[in-house]
Design a protein around this motif. Structure first.
Motif, short mmCIF file in Angstrom:
data_model
loop_
_atom_site.label_atom_id
_atom_site.label_comp_id
_atom_site.label_asym_id
_atom_site.label_seq_id
_atom_site.Cartn_x
_atom_site.Cartn_y
_atom_site.Cartn_z
N ARG A 193 43.98 47.19 34.42
CA ARG A 193 42.57 46.87 34.16
C ARG A 193 41.84 46.62 35.47
N ILE A 197 38.63 48.68 37.23
CA ILE A 197 37.38 48.04 37.62
C ILE A 197 37.03 48.37 39.07
N ILE A 266 30.08 44.89 42.26
CA ILE A 266 30.63 44.89 40.91
C ILE A 266 30.62 43.45 40.42
N THR A 268 31.84 40.84 37.69
CA THR A 268 32.81 40.64 36.60
C THR A 268 32.65 39.27 35.94
N LEU A 272 36.27 38.80 32.29
CA LEU A 272 37.71 38.94 32.49
C LEU A 272 38.50 37.82 31.82
N GLU A 276 43.53 39.01 33.80
CA GLU A 276 42.79 40.05 34.51
C GLU A 276 42.17 39.51 35.79
N LEU A 280 42.71 41.07 39.47
CA LEU A 280 41.57 41.52 40.27
C LEU A 280 41.57 40.84 41.63
#
Length: 378
Positions: A193, A197, A266, A268, A272, A276, A280
């Motif tokens: 995941r 992203i 980006i 997030t 999340l 996740e 990340l």
């Protein structure tokens, strides 16, 4: 009602001590161990050296950790732990669980009369608990000071590095170590995941920024995070990834609105799971935030960090080492917040300490760190 509950706790603990004695007799071969840490995200990451020390020094030990539900997800996949029990204020249910396991040794990492009494009444043979030195801790209540006499008191020195202080609680079972390295695990699903992203940023130098904090008094002005992000994008060709929980969505939106056109971003925030989030963060090249949970996740995965400590004591918990930097308030005589005391402080002074940290101070630390990491400036 609370006073009555505390009185019942004291009476029950004292009465049972007349039957079993104090929880101070450590078995020669302690194999069944329980660690209690009702902490937030970052504090739990900083407790992982305790779990690793137990696994390393007693490989065949059965280790159970008791904590909140969010931290169960944080510690998922951690091979140092055999089982995680989510803390619920259902005293007798937890009591039965403790009796079934017949623990040889337990430790409570922060002062907590409820959890100490639970372990004591649950038959844990020896229990190590902290006695706070060199400062005031609101968790050392009158009830705690009474019931803790039934366990093994271990000094916890405020102003000292908390992960090392936690490790002292293992000394009664013969574990002596200074290894405070943090340890977390990742799932394959979460890694996939995270890769999806970050795919649009392939080949870029990626800086993660968390504009929020669990404790609002630690929050740094959002416009200053934007200034730092704009600088890193211009001077280091950085792409920016914003992270945070659902409560941070407004802050992330404000930060994006303050970013210059053309900066790769980006966001997030609020999108999340904890699993996740770990994955990340593990893939970032640099992480910047105030002293809050995600920065400790970054530390655990060897990601360079810049910790804007604000009112926190910079000696107690922020990531340490050659790839980590802390930015300390100007003109500060003493920190307002501590790991063992984030409740009672001078609000105005804490706010002043946060706001005295300028974007220039953070940028200076970022440039210094990136030069050492051989990240070329444009």
């Amino acid at each position: 009602m609370e006073r009555l509950a505390n009185l019942v706790l004291i009476i029950a603990t004292h009465a049972y001590s007349l039957i079993r004695g104090r929880a101070m007799k450590v078995p020669k071969n302690a194999k069944r161990i329980v660690v209690v840490h009702n902490a937030k995200l970052g504090d739990m990451v900083c407790a992982t050296p305790v779990f690793r020390a137990i696994r390393k020094h007693i490989p065949d030990a059965h280790l159970i950790v008791i904590g909140d539900r969010a931290n169960k997800n944080l510690l998922s996949g951690n091979l140092d732990i055999d089982e995680y029990i989510v803390f619920e204020k259902r005293f007798f249910k937890l009591l039965r669980t403790l009796y079934v396991h017949e623990f040889d040794f337990g430790c409570v990492l922060t002062p907590d009369s409820y959890m100490f009494s639970l372990l004591f009444l649950g038959g844990v043979k020896a229990i190590a608990i902290p006695k706070i030195e060199n400062g005031f801790c609101p968790f050392e209540t009158k009830t705690y000071k009474i019931v803790r006499r039934k366990g093994i008191l271990v000094p916890h020195r405020m102003g000292s590095y908390a992960p090392r202080e936690y490790l002292r609680l293992l000394e009664p079972i013969g574990i002596m170590t200074n290894d405070t390295s943090k340890h977390l695990a990742l799932s394959g699903v979460a890694v996939h995941r995270a890769e999806e992203i970050l795919k649009p940023l392939a080949g870029r130098f990626i800086v993660g920024i968390a504009p929020g904090a669990g404790n609002k008094i630690k929050e740094w002005p959002t416009e200053r995070f934007a200034e730092v992000a704009n600088y890193l994008a211009e001077k280091h060709a950085a792409a920016i990834v914003i992270v945070g929980g659902r409560d941070d969505v407004m802050l992330s939106g404000k930060m994006k609105n303050l970013m210059k056109i053309g900066v790769a971003i980006i966001d997030t925030a609020g999108a999340l799971s904890i699993d996740e989030l770990k994955a990340l963060i593990s893939k970032l090249n640099l992480f910047i935030s105030v002293d809050t949970g995600p920065i400790y996740i970054a530390e655990a995965f060897g990601v360079p960090t810049i910790d804007i400590v604000g009112p926190m004591d910079e000696n107690e918990q922020p990531p340490i080492g050659p790839i980590h930097r802390v930015v300390v308030p100007q003109n500060r005589t003493k920190p307002q917040l501590h790991i063992m005391n984030a409740r009672e402080y001078d609000h105005n002074e804490a706010l002043r300490q946060v706001e005295s940290i300028t974007s220039t101070m953070v940028i200076t630390e970022a440039d210094s760190l990136l030069r050492e990491l051989n990240v070329m400036v444009r």
